[in-house]
Motif scaffolding. Structure first.
Motif, PDB file in Angstrom:
ATOM      1  N   ARG A  31       0.813  -1.219   0.000  1.00  0.00           N
ATOM      2  CA  ARG A  31       0.000   0.000   0.000  1.00  0.00           C
ATOM      3  C   ARG A  31       0.850   1.274   0.000  1.00  0.00           C
ATOM      4  O   ARG A  31       1.837   1.362   0.695  1.00  0.00           O
ATOM      5  N   TRP A  32       0.419   2.213  -0.776  1.00  0.00           N
ATOM      6  CA  TRP A  32       0.984   3.555  -0.899  1.00  0.00           C
ATOM      7  C   TRP A  32       2.251   3.608  -1.756  1.00  0.00           C
ATOM      8  O   TRP A  32       2.568   4.670  -2.314  1.00  0.00           O
ATOM      9  N   SER A  34       3.467   2.562  -4.742  1.00  0.00           N
ATOM     10  CA  SER A  34       3.434   3.023  -6.134  1.00  0.00           C
ATOM     11  C   SER A  34       2.928   4.456  -6.222  1.00  0.00           C
ATOM     12  O   SER A  34       3.447   5.261  -6.996  1.00  0.00           O
ATOM     13  N   GLN A  35       1.929   4.764  -5.428  1.00  0.00           N
ATOM     14  CA  GLN A  35       1.379   6.123  -5.458  1.00  0.00           C
ATOM     15  C   GLN A  35       2.417   7.143  -5.004  1.00  0.00           C
ATOM     16  O   GLN A  35       2.520   8.227  -5.579  1.00  0.00           O
ATOM     17  N   PHE A  38       4.959   7.586  -7.773  1.00  0.00           N
ATOM     18  CA  PHE A  38       4.377   8.395  -8.847  1.00  0.00           C
ATOM     19  C   PHE A  38       4.262   9.855  -8.433  1.00  0.00           C
ATOM     20  O   PHE A  38       4.626  10.757  -9.201  1.00  0.00           O
ATOM     21  N   GLU A  53      -1.102  15.705  -0.316  1.00  0.00           N
ATOM     22  CA  GLU A  53      -1.587  14.958  -1.487  1.00  0.00           C
ATOM     23  C   GLU A  53      -2.327  13.684  -1.085  1.00  0.00           C
ATOM     24  O   GLU A  53      -3.272  13.277  -1.752  1.00  0.00           O
ATOM     25  N   LEU A  54      -1.881  13.074  -0.015  1.00  0.00           N
ATOM     26  CA  LEU A  54      -2.480  11.813   0.451  1.00  0.00           C
ATOM     27  C   LEU A  54      -3.064  12.033   1.839  1.00  0.00           C
ATOM     28  O   LEU A  54      -2.505  11.584   2.836  1.00  0.00           O
ATOM     29  N   PRO A  55      -4.190  12.708   1.901  1.00  0.00           N
ATOM     30  CA  PRO A  55      -4.680  13.177   3.208  1.00  0.00           C
ATOM     31  C   PRO A  55      -4.987  12.040   4.186  1.00  0.00           C
ATOM     32  O   PRO A  55      -5.048  12.259   5.375  1.00  0.00           O
ATOM     33  N   ASN A  56      -5.142  10.835   3.673  1.00  0.00           N
ATOM     34  CA  ASN A  56      -5.517   9.754   4.574  1.00  0.00           C
ATOM     35  C   ASN A  56      -4.333   8.978   5.138  1.00  0.00           C
ATOM     36  O   ASN A  56      -4.519   8.047   5.908  1.00  0.00           O
TER      37      ASN A  56
END
Lengths: 119, 119
Positions: A31-32, A34-35, A38, A53-56
DNA sequence: ACAATAACTAACAAAATTGTGAGCTATAAA
DNA sequence: TTTATAGCTCACAATTTTGTTAGTTATTGT
């Protein structure tokens, strides 16, 4: 943390030995990861920017993931000179950049997949 | 089994919405999935053959993984006619076959990665 | 002196994935 | 009639991943 002699670990090693595909999958498949790779490639390359960018994602999780990617030599952590409070910038290594065209392909595949399922 | 309102699930949905890359990664990034798809493409396409090829996988786990891949329309389960005991053959859908060139690329990347780390 | 910002870290808890052990059905061969 | 083969399924347990809460350090602006 990791039990070297669990079936889980043994199977992981078995798959890694069987094919490098499985080595790669275990890196980009968590989880996370690859994102984050990128996002960094798109210029979202600082801790607080990734947080926005990834608020969670929690700070602890983000920190952990960045550290792993660093150890895997996919990103490099650089200190921004003369910055206060001290600034950190993450950049992709060439190994990290090599993933980008692959991500493009995976993403295309994912899109056609989503068309069938999400709608 | 899955808690729809756990942060984990919420994050999963968030990532899927953000980019189809994450949808695809969640399919190919789980243990055994990519290896099973690849093995089927190589003709290791029956339950007992997969069991031989992957000696460390249990029947229950193999069965579970095949069922998921079937639901995802990556493989199709076909009954071999006039076979006793009843024979089953798994074949890739075109969506499954589309993964093969991607796997090639991921594998290449994984090889260069392994060179640095495993030796 | 106090709040704010960047970038973390440690100890812990929850959730999800992965694996185990036993059992099932149906057919055919010995 | 027992054994073998193919292809499963169930309830459960272990392991691993993922997320939470509450801190820390260092510096600048107010």
């Amino acid at each position: 943390m990791r039990k070297e002699n669990s079936t889980n670990s043994i199977n992981e090693r078995y798959l890694h030995k069987k094919c490098a595909l499985n080595v790669a999958i275990d890196i980009i498949g968590v989880r996370w990861a690859s994102q984050i790779i990128f996002s960094i490639s798109q210029g979202v390359n600082r801790f607080h920017l990734l947080k926005e960018e990834l608020p969670n994602i929690s700070e602890q999780v983000l920190s952990r993931k960045l550290k792993i990617l660093e150890k895997q030599k996919i990103i490099i952590k650089t200190i921004i000179p003369d910055s206060t409070p001290i600034g950190v910038r993450y950049i992709l290594t060439s190994r990290g950049e090599d993933l980008l065209p692959i991500f493009e392909n995976i993403c295309e595949w994912g899109k056609s997949y989503s068309l069938d399922f999400e709608n």
